[in-house]
Scaffold this motif. Structure first.
Motif, PDB file in Angstrom:
ATOM      1  N   THR A 239       0.822  -1.208   0.000  1.00 54.94           N
ATOM      2  CA  THR A 239       0.000   0.000   0.000  1.00 54.94           C
ATOM      3  C   THR A 239       0.853   1.254   0.000  1.00 54.94           C
ATOM      4  O   THR A 239       0.560   2.239  -0.708  1.00 54.94           O
ATOM      5  CB  THR A 239      -0.925  -0.007   1.227  1.00 54.94           C
ATOM      6  N   VAL A 240       1.942   1.260   0.782  1.00 57.29           N
ATOM      7  CA  VAL A 240       2.828   2.420   0.828  1.00 57.29           C
ATOM      8  C   VAL A 240       3.444   2.678  -0.538  1.00 57.29           C
ATOM      9  O   VAL A 240       3.507   3.831  -1.020  1.00 57.29           O
ATOM     10  CB  VAL A 240       3.907   2.224   1.907  1.00 57.29           C
ATOM     11  N   HIS A 241       3.892   1.624  -1.246  1.00 57.61           N
ATOM     12  CA  HIS A 241       4.510   1.800  -2.554  1.00 57.61           C
ATOM     13  C   HIS A 241       3.496   2.257  -3.593  1.00 57.61           C
ATOM     14  O   HIS A 241       3.833   3.044  -4.512  1.00 57.61           O
ATOM     15  CB  HIS A 241       5.195   0.508  -2.992  1.00 57.61           C
ATOM     16  N   GLU A 242       2.237   1.793  -3.489  1.00 60.75           N
ATOM     17  CA  GLU A 242       1.210   2.253  -4.427  1.00 60.75           C
ATOM     18  C   GLU A 242       0.934   3.742  -4.244  1.00 60.75           C
ATOM     19  O   GLU A 242       0.803   4.502  -5.212  1.00 60.75           O
ATOM     20  CB  GLU A 242      -0.073   1.453  -4.219  1.00 60.75           C
ATOM     21  N   LEU A 243       0.858   4.184  -2.986  1.00 55.61           N
ATOM     22  CA  LEU A 243       0.607   5.602  -2.733  1.00 55.61           C
ATOM     23  C   LEU A 243       1.789   6.463  -3.138  1.00 55.61           C
ATOM     24  O   LEU A 243       1.632   7.608  -3.601  1.00 55.61           O
ATOM     25  CB  LEU A 243       0.272   5.807  -1.257  1.00 55.61           C
TER      26      LEU A 243
END
Length: 295
Positions: A239-243
Motif C-alpha cells: 500500500t505504501v509503494h502504491e501511494l
C-alpha cells in the motif's frame, strides 16, 4: 536439731495445675516449731513439704515445672496466652522469670564446634560483636564469648580437648583462634558460606555471558511474530509503494495509514517482504562468545 514443740500454725494456698478447666488451689496447714537450742538466732521455723511447694513458693512444684516447660517452648507473650487457655492467669514476665530460674543443662563436650559472630545493638552506630559457639552435631548453642578476638576463642578451645573439627567462616581472627586453641582440630568452611561463594561465582559467570544466553533463549515477553503479522506487513508495504507511485508525500501517506514519517520511509526502502536491505554483517560478539564456549 529435731523439735516437737509447736509454736503455732498458719494456712497456705499454693496454686496447682487446673483440673477440668477450673483453677485449683491447695489448702495447707503448716506448723511452726520452736527451736530448743537457746543460742540459735532463729527461735521458730516452719515445716517444709519437699516435692510439693518450694520455700516461699505460691505455686506447687508441678505447676511451676508446667509453666517453665511452656516458657521454654514459646518464650514470650504466646506462653501467657497458652497458660490462660488451660486456666492459669500468669504474665509473660513471670513465665520468663521461671525459665531463667531453671538450672543450666549439662552439655556434653562437643566434637564438632561451629564458630560464628553475632551482633548486639543492631540498628545503632555503636554495634558490638561477639562470638557464638555451637555444637554442630546437636545443633545447639554451647557458649557466647563477649568479643571476637582470636585470644578469647583460643582460650575457650583450649579448655575443650575433645574438639576434632572447627567449622567456621573465612574471618582471619577465627582462623587464628582455632589454630592456637585447637591445633589438633581440622578447620572446615561451613555450609552456608560454601553455597554463598558458589552462588556468587555462578552469578558472575552468568552475568558475563548474558548476551549469549539471550541468543539461545529468546525473551518470552516478546513472542515470535506469527504468519498473520507477516501478511499484514506485506500488505502494508504494498500500500505504501502504491501511494508513493501515485505521487503522495510521506506525511500524507502517514496521515492516511496512521503511520509516522519514519515508518513510511522504512517501508519505502524495504523489500516487498518487509526487510531492510543492508550490507552483510560479519560474526557478532555474541556469535564469537558462543564459539568460544566449550562444547
Amino acid at each position: 536439731m529435731w523439735s516437737r514443740r509447736i509454736h503455732n500454725s498458719y494456712l497456705r494456698f499454693p496454686a496447682d495445675v487446673p483440673s477440668g478447666g477450673r483453677r485449683v488451689a491447695l489448702c495447707l496447714r503448716v506448723r511452726r516449731f520452736l527451736c530448743l537450742v537457746i543460742s540459735c538466732g532463729r527461735r521458730t521455723f516452719a515445716e517444709q513439704l519437699p516435692g510439693l511447694t518450694p520455700r516461699y513458693g505460691r505455686r506447687t512444684e508441678r505447676l511451676r515445672t508446667t509453666l517453665a516447660a511452656v516458657g521454654l517452648a514459646l518464650a514470650g507473650r504466646a506462653d501467657a496466652r497458652v497458660a490462660r487457655a488451660f486456666g492459669v492467669s500468669v504474665s509473660r514476665s513471670t513465665v520468663l522469670r521461671l525459665v531463667r530460674a531453671l538450672p543450666d543443662p549439662e552439655i556434653p563436650a562437643p566434637r564438632v564446634v561451629g564458630v560464628d559472630e553475632y551482633a548486639t545493638r543492631r540498628g545503632r552506630h555503636c554495634r558490638h560483636y561477639g562470638t557464638v559457639l555451637a555444637d554442630v552435631e546437636s545443633r545447639r548453642p554451647v557458649d557466647l564469648l563477649p568479643d571476637r578476638e582470636a585470644s578469647t576463642q583460643a582460650a575457650w578451645l583450649a579448655k575443650q580437648p575433645g574438639v576434632e573439627v572447627v567449622c567456621r567462616d573465612r574471618a582471619p581472627f577465627f582462623a587464628e583462634g582455632a589454630t592456637a586453641g585447637a591445633p589438633q582440630a581440622v578447620q572446615v568452611a561451613d555450609r552456608w558460606h560454601l553455597w554463598h561463594n558458589l552462588s556468587e561465582a555462578a552469578e558472575r559467570c552468568v552475568a558475563g555471558h548474558r548476551g549469549c544466553l539471550q541468543v539461545l533463549a529468546p525473551d518470552p515477553a516478546q513472542p515470535a511474530p506469527g504468519p498473520e503479522k507477516f501478511e499484514d506487513t506485506r500488505a502494508n508495504h504494498a500500500t505504501v509503494h502504491e501511494l508513493l507511485a501515485a505521487g503522495l508525500s510521506r506525511r500524507a501517506i502517514g496521515r492516511q495509514l496512521r503511520m509516522t514519517s519514519r515508518t513510511v520511509k522504512l517501508r519505502r526502502r524495504s523489500h516487498p517482504g518487509g526487510t531492510v536491505p543492508g550490507p552483510v554483517a560479519g560474526p557478532t560478539i555474541q556469535t564469537r562468545c558462543l564459539q568460544a564456549l566449550p562444547g
